[in-house]
Design a protein around this motif. Structure first.
Motif, short mmCIF file in Angstrom:
data_model
loop_
_atom_site.label_atom_id
_atom_site.label_comp_id
_atom_site.label_asym_id
_atom_site.label_seq_id
_atom_site.Cartn_x
_atom_site.Cartn_y
_atom_site.Cartn_z
N ILE A 58 0.84 -1.20 0.00
CA ILE A 58 0.00 0.00 0.00
C ILE A 58 0.88 1.25 0.00
N THR A 59 1.90 1.23 0.87
CA THR A 59 2.81 2.40 0.95
C THR A 59 3.54 2.61 -0.37
N ASN A 60 4.03 1.53 -0.98
CA ASN A 60 4.74 1.65 -2.26
C ASN A 60 3.84 2.20 -3.36
N THR A 61 2.57 1.81 -3.33
CA THR A 61 1.64 2.30 -4.34
C THR A 61 1.44 3.81 -4.24
N PHE A 62 1.25 4.30 -3.00
CA PHE A 62 1.03 5.75 -2.84
C PHE A 62 2.29 6.56 -3.08
N GLU A 63 3.45 5.97 -2.86
CA GLU A 63 4.69 6.73 -3.10
C GLU A 63 5.00 6.90 -4.58
N GLN A 64 4.24 6.21 -5.44
CA GLN A 64 4.42 6.40 -6.88
C GLN A 64 3.87 7.75 -7.36
N VAL A 65 3.02 8.38 -6.54
CA VAL A 65 2.42 9.68 -6.89
C VAL A 65 3.38 10.79 -6.49
N ASP A 66 3.70 11.65 -7.45
CA ASP A 66 4.66 12.72 -7.18
C ASP A 66 3.96 14.07 -6.96
N THR A 67 2.63 14.00 -6.71
CA THR A 67 1.87 15.25 -6.49
C THR A 67 1.24 15.19 -5.13
N ARG A 68 0.60 16.28 -4.80
CA ARG A 68 -0.06 16.39 -3.51
C ARG A 68 -1.25 15.43 -3.48
N LEU A 69 -1.43 14.73 -2.33
CA LEU A 69 -2.53 13.79 -2.21
C LEU A 69 -3.84 14.51 -1.97
N THR A 70 -4.87 14.06 -2.72
CA THR A 70 -6.23 14.58 -2.54
C THR A 70 -7.18 13.40 -2.45
N ARG A 71 -8.44 13.70 -2.13
CA ARG A 71 -9.41 12.62 -2.00
C ARG A 71 -9.57 11.88 -3.33
N SER A 72 -9.59 12.62 -4.43
CA SER A 72 -9.84 12.00 -5.73
C SER A 72 -8.69 11.11 -6.17
N ASN A 73 -7.44 11.64 -6.06
CA ASN A 73 -6.34 10.79 -6.54
C ASN A 73 -6.07 9.64 -5.59
N VAL A 74 -6.43 9.76 -4.29
CA VAL A 74 -6.27 8.63 -3.38
C VAL A 74 -7.19 7.49 -3.78
N GLU A 75 -8.47 7.82 -4.07
CA GLU A 75 -9.43 6.79 -4.47
C GLU A 75 -9.02 6.13 -5.77
N SER A 76 -8.50 6.95 -6.72
CA SER A 76 -8.07 6.35 -8.00
C SER A 76 -6.88 5.43 -7.80
N LEU A 77 -5.98 5.82 -6.87
CA LEU A 77 -4.83 4.95 -6.58
C LEU A 77 -5.28 3.64 -5.94
N ILE A 78 -6.27 3.71 -5.07
CA ILE A 78 -6.75 2.50 -4.40
C ILE A 78 -7.34 1.55 -5.42
N GLU A 79 -8.02 2.11 -6.44
CA GLU A 79 -8.61 1.24 -7.46
C GLU A 79 -7.54 0.53 -8.27
N LYS A 80 -6.33 1.09 -8.30
CA LYS A 80 -5.26 0.48 -9.09
C LYS A 80 -4.43 -0.53 -8.27
N ILE A 81 -4.76 -0.64 -6.99
CA ILE A 81 -3.93 -1.54 -6.16
C ILE A 81 -4.08 -2.98 -6.65
#
Length: 500
Positions: A58-81
């Motif tokens: 989970i941590t490795n997945t979120f660290e792939q994002v190089d922008t500020r975390l928001t509700r929308s991009n967090v949910e999209s990242l979770i769908e890609k897990i």
């Protein structure tokens, strides 16, 4: 009463049945506890590893994002897990199955931005959030049930800027469900095992103690009437078996008991017979005196003489019976008595030379030195007198008696030989029995009641010695007695014990 005792719960079979059942039960409980604890620890550690792996991915997945975390991009990242191996297979590729499985398995995922603001949670959770400085993974309790809580910081890989925090709660629903199911099965298995232990415990106890029960049943069935026939069954197929040895020893004891009972009956019959004759004679003479003896001096003298003679015989018989009874108790009353054997044998030899001047007595002394034997002096004299007296009584034309003393294998051997009537093989086997007399027809003129040799045998056996006979009908008899002698050091020890 015997039957009640046989089936009593306090009997040894029931006691050992209980002990074996308890032992089997403890083994089953211990084995079940060890296996259950091992299975639980192994499953728990597997859950720990998979939970840690899930948190790391989970941590490795979120660290792939190089922008500020928001509700929308967090949910999209979770769908890609896409996690292939997680807690008992709870995570699947895709949004709906993944979220459903994560909820079913008790996994709660929370994501926070760098300011600690909650951006996403897979399930409502009111646990307060504390910012952490890095990765952590701890054991915790959820409603008194084991679980894990872990978290990590989300850092941009290119700029190393803190983007947020991820926190995961693992309630281990699958683990607890599996353990509950396993506990039920183990509990049922233990119940079955206890029943089996009960059956095996009492079954083995009955099997092991069956020979002993058979012994007890056989012993209970023994009466005075069937003592000579009833014996334990000896299993000859079990070699070097303690129970077989015990059965053989019990049978040996029963043989001796049967022999003693027979001898006792014979003893009572013989005593009754021996006392009946002189009693009848005395009674007859008293009746004779009552009728005619008052006025006839000759009848009076004859009746009194005969009565006194029979009374003397009865006194002798009673004394011999007392001697025989005491001979069986020598170990209790004379265990510390010692005697120098050469001096006693020499004295008895000279006494008989004086008593019977018409006999030729020969004495062969082969001892190199005086020896001490553990026997009361009077008893040794009594034995020698009995044997020499018999030799004199049963001598015929050749009035010659040989007495010898020798030493062999730590034993003193004394032999007394006459050249008289001798005995048959049957007489030699019975000559030591009580009241047995070889020449019954001439017993009254020879005197005695057939107890002398029995007394000698009992005395010798009481002092760890023995007596044997060799004879040829018409050619004479040899009696041999043996007694173990003791060394000087042992003599001093015995004397010191007497002084104490």
């Amino acid at each position: 009463m015997p039957n009640k005792r046989k089936n009593s719960p306090k009997s040894i079979r029931w006691k050992w049945g209980f002990r074996l059942t308890l032992a089997f039960s403890l083994v089953i409980l211990l084995l079940s506890s060890v296996l259950l604890a091992g299975f639980r620890n192994r499953l728990y550690e597997e859950e720990r590893r998979e939970a840690q792996s899930f948190l790391e991915q989970i941590t490795n997945t979120f660290e792939q994002v190089d922008t500020r975390l928001t509700r929308s991009n967090v949910e999209s990242l979770i769908e890609k897990i896409s996690v292939s191996t997680t807690t008992r297979g709870v995570v699947k590729v895709g949004t709906v199955p993944y979220l459903e499985d994560m909820t079913k398995k008790g996994i709660v995922l929370r994501v926070f931005n760098g300011d600690g603001e909650l951006l996403y949670q897979s399930r409502q959770n009111n646990t307060p959030f504390t910012r952490n400085s890095g990765y952590y993974f701890n054991e915790t309790k959820f409603n008194n049930r084991e679980g894990f809580v872990g978290g990590d910081t989300i850092v941009s890989p290119s700029t190393s800027v803190l983007r947020g925090y991820v926190q995961v709660f693992f309630r281990l629903y699958t683990f607890h469900d599996v353990m509950a199911s396993v506990n039920k099965r183990v509990f049922f298995s233990i119940l079955v095992g206890l029943v089996v232990s009960l059956i095996l415990g009492y079954g083995f106890a009955q099997l092991f103690f069956r020979p002993i029960k058979q012994m007890a049943d056989t012993m209970n069935e023994i009466t005075e009437d069937n003592l000579s026939e009833t014996r334990l069954n000896v299993n000859t197929t079990r070699k070097e078996d303690e129970l077989t040895d015990l059965s053989i020893q019990i049978n040996t004891v029963l043989d001796k008991m049967a022999k003693y009972v027979t001898q006792q009956k014979q003893f009572v019959e013989d005593v009754s017979h021996e006392l009946r004759t002189p009693t009848a004679i005395v009674e007859g003479h008293l009746k004779l005196l009552n009728r005619w003896g008052k006025d006839d001096p000759q009848v009076l003298d004859e009746s009194l003489a005969a009565s006194l003679n029979e009374i003397t015989r009865m006194k002798t018989l009673v004394q011999e019976m007392l001697d025989l009874s005491r001979a069986e108790q020598v170990q209790d009353h004379y265990q510390y008595e010692t005697t120098e054997i050469r001096a006693v044998v020499t004295q008895i030899f000279h006494n008989f030379q004086i008593l019977y001047p018409d006999f030729h007595f020969f004495f062969d002394d082969d001892l190199t030195e005086e020896r001490t034997v553990r026997i009361y002096r009077n008893h040794l004299e009594q034995i020698l007198v009995i044997l020499l007296d018999n030799a004199v009584k049963y001598s015929t034309e050749r009035k010659e008696i040989h007495l010898s003393i020798s030493e062999t294998l730590m034993k003193i051997q004394i032999a007394i030989q006459d050249f008289g009537e001798g005995m048959s093989v049957e007489d030699q086997q019975k000559v030591f029995n009580r009241f047995y007399r070889v020449d019954k027809a001439r017993s009254r003129e020879k005197g005695g009641h057939g107890l002398g040799l029995s007394i000698a045998k009992e005395l010798l056996e009481g002092y760890k010695g023995d007596i044997s006979v060799e004879s040829a009908l018409g050619h004479g008899t040899v009696f041999r007695i043996q007694l173990p002698f003791i060394e000087e050091e042992e003599v001093k020890k015995i004397k010191s014990q007497i002084d104490i």
